[in-house]
Design an enzyme around this catalytic site. Structure first.
Site, short mmCIF file in Angstrom:
data_model
loop_
_atom_site.label_atom_id
_atom_site.label_comp_id
_atom_site.label_asym_id
_atom_site.label_seq_id
_atom_site.Cartn_x
_atom_site.Cartn_y
_atom_site.Cartn_z
N HIS A 1 9.44 30.00 2.41
CA HIS A 1 9.70 28.91 1.97
C HIS A 1 11.37 28.44 2.14
O HIS A 1 11.82 27.34 2.20
CB HIS A 1 9.47 28.63 0.65
CG HIS A 1 10.21 29.35 -0.51
ND1 HIS A 1 10.19 30.59 -0.71
CD2 HIS A 1 11.33 28.71 -1.33
CE1 HIS A 1 11.18 30.94 -1.55
NE2 HIS A 1 11.76 29.95 -2.09
N HIS B 1 13.68 35.93 3.37
CA HIS B 1 14.97 34.88 3.36
C HIS B 1 16.21 35.30 3.90
O HIS B 1 16.87 34.40 4.59
CB HIS B 1 15.04 34.43 1.67
CG HIS B 1 13.59 34.27 1.03
ND1 HIS B 1 12.77 33.72 1.80
CD2 HIS B 1 13.23 34.51 -0.28
CE1 HIS B 1 11.58 33.78 0.87
NE2 HIS B 1 11.87 33.96 -0.30
C1 BG6 Z 1 10.49 34.42 -3.70
C2 BG6 Z 1 10.75 35.60 -4.30
O1 BG6 Z 1 10.39 34.51 -2.03
O2 BG6 Z 1 11.69 33.41 -3.63
C3 BG6 Z 1 11.06 35.51 -5.66
O3 BG6 Z 1 9.54 36.29 -4.38
C4 BG6 Z 1 12.57 34.72 -5.83
O4 BG6 Z 1 11.60 36.73 -6.33
C5 BG6 Z 1 12.34 33.43 -5.24
O5 BG6 Z 1 12.65 34.41 -7.27
C6 BG6 Z 1 13.48 32.50 -4.95
O6 BG6 Z 1 13.35 31.37 -4.32
P1 BG6 Z 1 14.37 30.09 -4.56
O7 BG6 Z 1 13.70 29.14 -3.84
O8 BG6 Z 1 14.12 29.75 -6.26
O9 BG6 Z 1 15.59 30.55 -4.10
#
Ligand code: BG6
Length: 495
Positions: A182, A244
């Site tokens: 994402h 990420h």
């Molecule tokens: C997820 C992780 O992919 O991304 C989580 O599994 C994390 O642990 C999250 O909290 C963070 O996403 P964002 O969009 O809130 O930075």
């Protein structure tokens, strides 16, 4: 795009794991918002599949509750009513082939619809779900397309990721597979490409001649909370780095793609990962830090909630430029940022000034919150002979585009998957390369217990070992996006 991707048939979305967190928090709110904005056709239908014994009415009610807690937009009740009529639920067991036959009967295999299947179920069910879908004829394409979105984690090491890729390829062609991360759906992340390649002035200095180092930080203020049991066997490298942080690294370090096509973009991202020098298991003791916040939910657990790692992209552009990556939970603020620290000017002509006393230029890309880009440079302090102050040129998303201009990342990604645009999804090779980089560090941590797990205070910026890690290189971490800017003033002897 192929003719198959362009057809005008309505789309049916099937979500496996429909009673879970992701569906409540992200998928349904995003689909609803796309529906409200008329980005998806009025003919769309969404079928939830999970083990809970819900029916269509319970599913609609549960999704409405989730929406009220998690959505970030206002909506009219009539809009929800119209959307909720598109929601259906099928209770079934992920590993029970008969339940898929019943699902196929219910949705009607002969209906001329495209099918977007979303795997939001626990990863151990991915293969059984796909095999059962295949056996029930639900993956077969004729005049319609079938695409499958696969959530992270994609494997838990290189070997399992390879084996998952092999299993998935048994029932799907690569172009049907949308491995989702994402972070790539975030506007500010996509803007890295626009910033770099739609402007002229940055690219000529975006290399080892001008850049001292790069910091990529993803800090979260929350802990693992109710996910503790799941998270315990996973830890921050698998949860945040393999996906990420490496995606961010790829976007910062990639070469300009020749076109904005999915293949060109994905090729360049993959090239970066293949140029990153894997840290060896022995080096990991020195080149990484692992930490766990004090009072982690599971007593005695060795699972890291914080990591900092130094990596090098070994190619012409980046030779010798360290990339420091870090991510942690229970930090003082939620903040994802990329900091590009430029080098000191080659010759400092100002009296009493040295490289150490000048603040070199710094570009900060705030991915979240306070989305924007800041550039720090030196300015002359008025009415002095040569006092300087670091000041900022600022770009702020909210100011430029309005406070609610940034959509939820899943909106973009769901829409792209429906439109057959895989640019923001990961290919099999990218996933495997990322695991190749993570595996030796994991082995050092999990088998050799090196470096030792450092406990850090909750709501601190991580263990002191992480600061020492950069100090050894004569550098320091910056925390810019969640914070007020720290404009330093330095006085020098007047001319
Ligand atoms: C997820 C992780 O992919 O991304 C989580 O599994 C994390 O642990 C999250 O909290 C963070 O996403 P964002 O969009 O809130 O930075």
């Amino acid at each position: 795009m192929t003719a198959l991707q362009q057809n005008n048939l309505p789309t049916e979305i099937i979500i496996f794991g429909a009673s879970g967190d992701l569906t409540h928090r992200k998928l349904i709110p995003s689909l609803f918002n796309l529906f409200r904005k008329e980005r998806v056709s009025n003919q769309v239908q969404i079928m939830g599949f999970a083990t809970r014994p819900w029916n269509d009415a319970t599913f609609r009610e549960e999704m409405k509750n989730g929406l009220d807690v998690f959505s970030s937009f206002d909506y009219q009740n009539e809009e929800w009513q119209a959307f909720s009529r598109k929601l259906f639920y099928h209770s079934g067991n992920f590993i029970e082939p008969d339940d898929y036959v019943k699902l196929a009967e219910r949705i009607g295999l002969d209906k001329p619809v495209n099918r977007l299947i979303y795997l939001a179920a626990p990863p151990k069910f991915y293969v059984p779900i796909l095999e059962n879908l295949s056996a029930a004829g639900l993956l077969k394409e004729t005049d319609h397309w079938v695409r499958v979105v696969i959530e992270k984690p994609f494997g838990h090491n290189l070997e399992s990721a390879k084996s998952l890729n092999q299993s998935v390829h048994q029932v799907l062609k690569e172009e049907q597979i949308y491995r989702i991360d994402h972070y790539l759906g975030k506007e500010t992340v996509q803007n890295i490409l626009v910033f770099r390649f739609a402007n002229t002035i940055f690219e000529p200095i975006w290399n080892r001649n001008y850049i001292d180092h790069v910091q990529i930080s993803v800090a979260e203020s929350v802990g693992v909370g109710h996910r503790a049991k799941y998270y315990d066997g996973v830890g921050v490298l698998r949860d945040m780095f393999q996906n990420h942080l490496f995606q961010l690294l790829s976007l910062v370090a990639m070469e300009p793609p020749a076109s904005f096509s999915a293949e060109a973009l994905r090729n360049e991202r993959v090239k970066v990962l293949s140029a990153v020098r894997p840290i060896t298991r022995q080096e990991a003791a020195e080149w990484s830090v692992r930490g766990q916040y004090d009072q982690f939910e599971i007593a005695g657990s060795q699972t890291p909630t914080y990591a900092a790692v130094k990596m090098f992209v070994e190619n012409w552009r980046w030779q010798g430029v360290p990339f420091y990556l870090r991510s942690g939970k229970k930090m003082p603020a939620k903040s994802s940022e990329i900091i590009v620290q430029f080098k000191c000017p080659p010759h400092v002509m100002f009296p009493m000034q040295t490289c150490d006393s000048l603040s070199p230029n710094r570009l900060t890309i705030c991915l979240q919150p306070n989305e924007g880009i800041h550039f720090q440079f030196e300015a002359k302090q008025p009415d002095t002979s040569a006092s300087m102050k670091s000041v900022h040129m600022e770009f702020d998303y909210a100011e430029a585009f309005g406070v609610s201009a940034i959509p939820e990342a899943y909106e973009r990604l769901l829409l792209d998957a429906m439109n057959g645009d895989a640019s923001l999804f990961s290919r099999a090779d990218a996933i495997e390369l990322a695991w190749q980089l993570v595996d030796p560090i994991l082995e050092s941590w999990e088998m050799d217990q090196q470096p030792p797990l450092a406990i850090y205070d909750q709501h601190s910026w991580g263990p002191k070992e992480a600061d020492e890690f950069l100090e050894k290189d004569g550098r320091e971490w910056y925390h810019e996006c969640g914070m007020e800017h720290n404009h330093k003033m330095r006085l020098v002897t007047p001319w």
